[in-house]
Design a protein around this motif. Structure first.
Motif, mmCIF file in Angstrom:
data_model
loop_
_atom_site.group_PDB
_atom_site.id
_atom_site.type_symbol
_atom_site.label_atom_id
_atom_site.label_comp_id
_atom_site.label_asym_id
_atom_site.label_seq_id
_atom_site.Cartn_x
_atom_site.Cartn_y
_atom_site.Cartn_z
ATOM 1 N N LEU A 1 0.824 -1.209 0.000
ATOM 2 C CA LEU A 1 0.000 0.000 0.000
ATOM 3 C C LEU A 1 0.861 1.263 0.000
ATOM 4 C CD1 LEU A 1 -2.721 -1.226 2.549
ATOM 5 C CD2 LEU A 1 -2.602 -1.605 0.085
ATOM 6 N N GLY A 2 0.746 2.107 1.048
ATOM 7 C CA GLY A 2 1.470 3.377 1.062
ATOM 8 C C GLY A 2 2.972 3.246 1.094
ATOM 9 N N ALA A 3 3.492 2.072 1.430
ATOM 10 C CA ALA A 3 4.937 1.859 1.451
ATOM 11 C C ALA A 3 5.479 1.372 0.123
ATOM 12 C CB ALA A 3 5.299 0.849 2.535
ATOM 13 N N SER A 4 4.618 0.892 -0.755
ATOM 14 C CA SER A 4 5.077 0.152 -1.929
ATOM 15 C C SER A 4 5.962 0.984 -2.855
ATOM 16 C CB SER A 4 3.876 -0.396 -2.710
ATOM 17 O OG SER A 4 3.013 0.642 -3.135
ATOM 18 N N ALA A 5 5.582 2.223 -3.129
ATOM 19 C CA ALA A 5 6.335 3.020 -4.108
ATOM 20 C C ALA A 5 7.751 3.299 -3.642
ATOM 21 C CB ALA A 5 5.600 4.334 -4.377
ATOM 22 N N ALA A 6 7.936 3.552 -2.338
ATOM 23 C CA ALA A 6 9.278 3.837 -1.829
ATOM 24 C C ALA A 6 10.150 2.587 -1.852
ATOM 25 C CB ALA A 6 9.197 4.403 -0.419
ATOM 26 N N ILE A 7 9.582 1.445 -1.494
ATOM 27 C CA ILE A 7 10.323 0.183 -1.589
ATOM 28 C C ILE A 7 10.757 -0.058 -3.025
ATOM 29 C CG2 ILE A 7 10.121 -2.330 -1.394
ATOM 30 C CD1 ILE A 7 8.095 -1.792 0.923
ATOM 31 N N GLU A 8 9.830 0.145 -3.949
ATOM 32 C CA GLU A 8 10.115 -0.101 -5.361
ATOM 33 C C GLU A 8 11.127 0.892 -5.913
ATOM 34 O OE1 GLU A 8 6.135 -0.108 -6.901
ATOM 35 O OE2 GLU A 8 5.618 -1.844 -5.660
ATOM 36 N N ALA A 9 11.078 2.139 -5.463
ATOM 37 C CA ALA A 9 12.065 3.124 -5.898
ATOM 38 C C ALA A 9 13.466 2.693 -5.481
ATOM 39 C CB ALA A 9 11.737 4.494 -5.322
ATOM 40 N N ALA A 10 13.603 2.244 -4.228
ATOM 41 C CA ALA A 10 14.911 1.805 -3.744
ATOM 42 C C ALA A 10 15.416 0.607 -4.541
ATOM 43 C CB ALA A 10 14.829 1.466 -2.258
ATOM 44 N N LEU A 11 14.547 -0.355 -4.808
ATOM 45 C CA LEU A 11 14.950 -1.528 -5.580
ATOM 46 C C LEU A 11 15.312 -1.153 -7.011
ATOM 47 C CD1 LEU A 11 12.305 -4.099 -4.291
ATOM 48 C CD2 LEU A 11 14.766 -4.143 -3.838
ATOM 49 N N ALA A 12 14.540 -0.264 -7.611
ATOM 50 C CA ALA A 12 14.818 0.147 -8.987
ATOM 51 C C ALA A 12 16.144 0.891 -9.093
ATOM 52 C CB ALA A 12 13.679 1.021 -9.510
ATOM 53 N N ILE A 13 16.434 1.744 -8.105
ATOM 54 C CA ILE A 13 17.686 2.511 -8.117
ATOM 55 C C ILE A 13 18.883 1.584 -7.921
ATOM 56 C CG2 ILE A 13 19.018 4.240 -6.849
ATOM 57 C CD1 ILE A 13 16.269 5.623 -6.305
ATOM 58 N N GLU A 14 18.775 0.651 -6.979
ATOM 59 C CA GLU A 14 19.874 -0.292 -6.758
ATOM 60 C C GLU A 14 20.108 -1.153 -8.000
ATOM 61 O OE1 GLU A 14 22.977 -2.133 -4.600
ATOM 62 O OE2 GLU A 14 21.867 -0.272 -4.258
ATOM 63 N N ALA A 15 19.024 -1.593 -8.640
ATOM 64 C CA ALA A 15 19.163 -2.385 -9.861
ATOM 65 C C ALA A 15 19.840 -1.581 -10.961
ATOM 66 C CB ALA A 15 17.788 -2.874 -10.315
ATOM 67 N N MET A 16 19.428 -0.338 -11.123
ATOM 68 C CA MET A 16 20.036 0.514 -12.141
ATOM 69 C C MET A 16 21.523 0.705 -11.859
ATOM 70 S SD MET A 16 18.653 4.185 -13.581
ATOM 71 C CE MET A 16 18.431 4.869 -11.939
ATOM 72 N N GLY A 17 21.875 0.906 -10.589
ATOM 73 C CA GLY A 17 23.269 1.088 -10.237
ATOM 74 C C GLY A 17 24.116 -0.140 -10.526
ATOM 75 N N GLN A 18 23.503 -1.324 -10.462
ATOM 76 C CA GLN A 18 24.230 -2.563 -10.721
ATOM 77 C C GLN A 18 24.089 -3.031 -12.167
ATOM 78 O OE1 GLN A 18 24.077 -5.684 -7.845
ATOM 79 N NE2 GLN A 18 23.787 -4.314 -6.099
ATOM 80 N N GLY A 19 23.394 -2.248 -12.984
ATOM 81 C CA GLY A 19 23.260 -2.590 -14.394
ATOM 82 C C GLY A 19 22.416 -3.812 -14.659
ATOM 83 N N ILE A 20 21.362 -3.986 -13.846
ATOM 84 C CA ILE A 20 20.466 -5.118 -14.033
ATOM 85 C C ILE A 20 19.026 -4.646 -13.956
ATOM 86 C CG2 ILE A 20 22.115 -6.749 -13.008
ATOM 87 C CD1 ILE A 20 20.396 -6.732 -10.502
ATOM 88 N N VAL A 21 18.100 -5.546 -14.247
ATOM 89 C CA VAL A 21 16.686 -5.336 -13.957
ATOM 90 C C VAL A 21 16.204 -6.533 -13.149
ATOM 91 C CG1 VAL A 21 15.991 -3.776 -15.815
ATOM 92 C CG2 VAL A 21 16.170 -6.219 -16.288
ATOM 93 N N LEU A 22 15.399 -6.259 -12.130
ATOM 94 C CA LEU A 22 14.855 -7.324 -11.297
ATOM 95 C C LEU A 22 13.711 -8.028 -12.017
ATOM 96 C CD1 LEU A 22 14.887 -5.628 -7.787
ATOM 97 C CD2 LEU A 22 16.340 -7.509 -8.563
ATOM 98 N N PRO A 23 13.404 -9.257 -11.610
ATOM 99 C CA PRO A 23 12.397 -10.027 -12.345
ATOM 100 C C PRO A 23 10.971 -9.754 -11.903
ATOM 101 C CG PRO A 23 13.324 -11.371 -10.605
ATOM 102 C CD PRO A 23 14.065 -10.054 -10.572
ATOM 103 N N THR A 24 10.047 -10.155 -12.745
ATOM 104 C CA THR A 24 8.655 -10.369 -12.364
ATOM 105 C C THR A 24 8.503 -11.871 -12.210
ATOM 106 O OG1 THR A 24 7.936 -8.456 -13.667
ATOM 107 C CG2 THR A 24 6.244 -10.050 -13.010
ATOM 108 N N VAL A 25 8.410 -12.341 -10.968
ATOM 109 C CA VAL A 25 8.423 -13.785 -10.733
ATOM 110 C C VAL A 25 7.016 -14.362 -10.855
ATOM 111 C CG1 VAL A 25 10.464 -13.601 -9.257
ATOM 112 C CG2 VAL A 25 8.185 -13.582 -8.210
ATOM 113 N N ASN A 26 6.954 -15.679 -10.815
ATOM 114 C CA ASN A 26 5.687 -16.429 -10.893
ATOM 115 C C ASN A 26 4.962 -16.217 -12.216
ATOM 116 O OD1 ASN A 26 6.052 -17.252 -8.175
ATOM 117 N ND2 ASN A 26 5.092 -15.366 -7.438
ATOM 118 N N HIS A 27 5.725 -15.913 -13.263
ATOM 119 C CA HIS A 27 5.087 -15.465 -14.505
ATOM 120 C C HIS A 27 4.691 -16.622 -15.411
ATOM 121 C CE1 HIS A 27 3.987 -12.703 -17.628
ATOM 122 N NE2 HIS A 27 4.773 -13.325 -18.492
ATOM 123 N N ILE A 28 3.426 -16.614 -15.803
ATOM 124 C CA ILE A 28 2.903 -17.449 -16.887
ATOM 125 C C ILE A 28 2.363 -16.493 -17.942
ATOM 126 C CG2 ILE A 28 1.197 -19.160 -17.581
ATOM 127 C CD1 ILE A 28 1.303 -20.314 -14.776
#
Length: 421
Positions: free
Chosen positions: A352-379
């Motif tokens: 909920l209200g925490a989701s965007a900040a968590i996702e921003a941190a993950l997106a920034i760390e991924a960008m800094g490491q030159g990767i993209v995180l997955p969308t898991v459980n995908h069919i």
């Protein structure tokens, strides 16, 4: 009022607690490994089939060194101690020392969709079953949206502006956006911005289940045997989001403060686009979401073709995911298949209200490491055949700009473009 300083704003650190881990480091490690944190609830008893949630593992505020017996008895709203700890971690991660110079120039904006709902539940139980004099005299402070940021200030020593942006599930991005504007204009040099949510109480779980927002797991569902498969954004069998507790905070800093204190800039807050739908209290509106995405890109003074990755709102609801994909097609057109689109909610659920900040941190760390995180459980869903959701495992993908989307009940939209360093 004096003229704004027009300063650049950078993210210099972050903290988080999610269903993947009770720190950002443990969350990141699990996210990179492609794990998901959903499980059957242990926080309380519920009768609904919407009983798969995201709980912060090994989270016990009573073990925190600054939580004594008296503090624990007074502060019954779980988001208070969670905010304090995530802010503490974020400052440590940033290497920012709060002292007589930095303290007055540091603000704290922590959003939440539900605030102290858990404390109100305790008060009502006491009122009904034990009498009105058993309602805690601290009930009202426990319910105040600004109190967690205020308590974090008392713990950590900053005295800049503290308040709570209330943008439902977009609150975390609103906090980052407002904090960035405050630093840009010269009101602060640093802002702890994010969101915290402690939403796993029976009435909230049942309410989301009754509105058909969260997944109901029956014996035929693949999450019945393996609850970690419950959150599956953009999958053909998506059935609703996984309600999760969590917190995320990023530390924002003015460019000259980064240089003078020798801090490490992880990303620049490059562009902000925000608006509201004026459409429906839960159903998203394509036209205004497209405007918000375009607004963030225009504010960054780049073109849609410059976006190298997208951190989707991606809740795992049939309507929400479909509408977001339609919006991305409208903005990026034929280029969309070449842009990775990750949904962190597949791993941490929807906090909920925490989701965007968590996702921003993950997106920034991924960008800094030159990767993209997955969308898991995908069919795969044939309706999204033009969408690269980074299925099931992280991938090397150097990129300079990431778009992070967040939308909330009431028709509130906030999209942010971050530039990598």
């Amino acid at each position: 009022m004096k003229a704004p300083l027009n300063r650049k704003v950078f993210v210099v650190g972050y903290g988080a607690a999610t269903s993947l881990g009770n720190t950002f480091a443990s969350t990141w490690e699990a996210a990179l490994a492609g794990r998901a944190g959903s499980r059957r609830i242990t926080r309380c008893e519920v009768t609904t089939r919407s009983n798969v949630v995201g709980e912060i593992p090994d989270w016990d505020p009573s073990r925190l060194e600054y939580v004594n017996r008296k503090e624990a008895s007074l502060w019954e709203a779980g988001f208070v101690f969670l905010t304090m700890e995530v802010c503490r971690e974020a400052l440590a991660n940033a290497g920012l020392v709060i002292d007589q110079e930095t303290g007055p120039r540091t603000g704290c904006l922590i959003g939440s969709a539900l605030n102290g709902t858990d404390a109100y539940r305790i008060a009502m139980d006491n009122y009904v079953n034990r009498g009105p004099l058993k309602v805690s005299p601290y009930l009202l402070p426990n319910l105040c949206a600004n109190l967690p940021a205020g308590k974090a200030g008392m713990l950590l020593g900053f005295t800049g502006p503290v308040f709570s942006p209330q943008g439902a599930c977009a609150s975390g991005n609103h906090a980052i956006a407002i904090g960035s504007r405050m630093i840009r204009d010269g009101d602060c040099d640093f802002v702890l911005a994010g969101g915290v949510e402690t939403c796993l109480v029976p009435e909230i779980i049942q309410g989301f289940a009754n509105m058909l927002a969260t997944i109901k797991v029956d014996s035929k569902d693949r999450a019945f045997v393996d609850p970690t498969q419950a959150s599956r954004p953009f999958s053909i069998d998506r059935k609703g989001f996984v309600l999760s507790e969590g917190g995320g905070v990023v530390v924002l800093a003015a460019e000259e403060a980064v240089r003078s204190l020798g801090l490490t800039a992880r990303a620049e807050v490059a562009g902000i686009g925000w608006n509201s739908d004026a459409h429906h209290f839960t159903r998203p509106n394509q036209e205004t979401i497209v405007q918000a995405i375009h607004g963030a890109i225009a504010d960054a003074e780049i073109a849609p073709s410059d976006i190298g990755a997208i951190n989707a709102h991606g809740t795992s609801t049939p309507t929400g995911d479909s509408t977001e994909v339609q919006c991305l097609r409208a903005v990026f057109g034929r280029a969309l298949p070449g842009i990775p689109v990750s949904s962190n909610k597949s791993q941490v659920g929807h906090s909920l209200g925490a989701s965007a900040a968590i996702e921003a941190a993950l997106a920034i760390e991924a960008m800094g490491q030159g990767i993209v995180l997955p969308t898991v459980n995908h069919i795969p869903d044939p309706a999204f055949s033009d969408l690269d959701v980074v299925p099931n495992q992280a991938r090397n993908h150097p990129h300079e700009f990431v778009l992070s989307n967040s939308f909330g009940f009431g028709g509130t939209n906030c999209c942010i473009v971050f530039r990598g360093m």
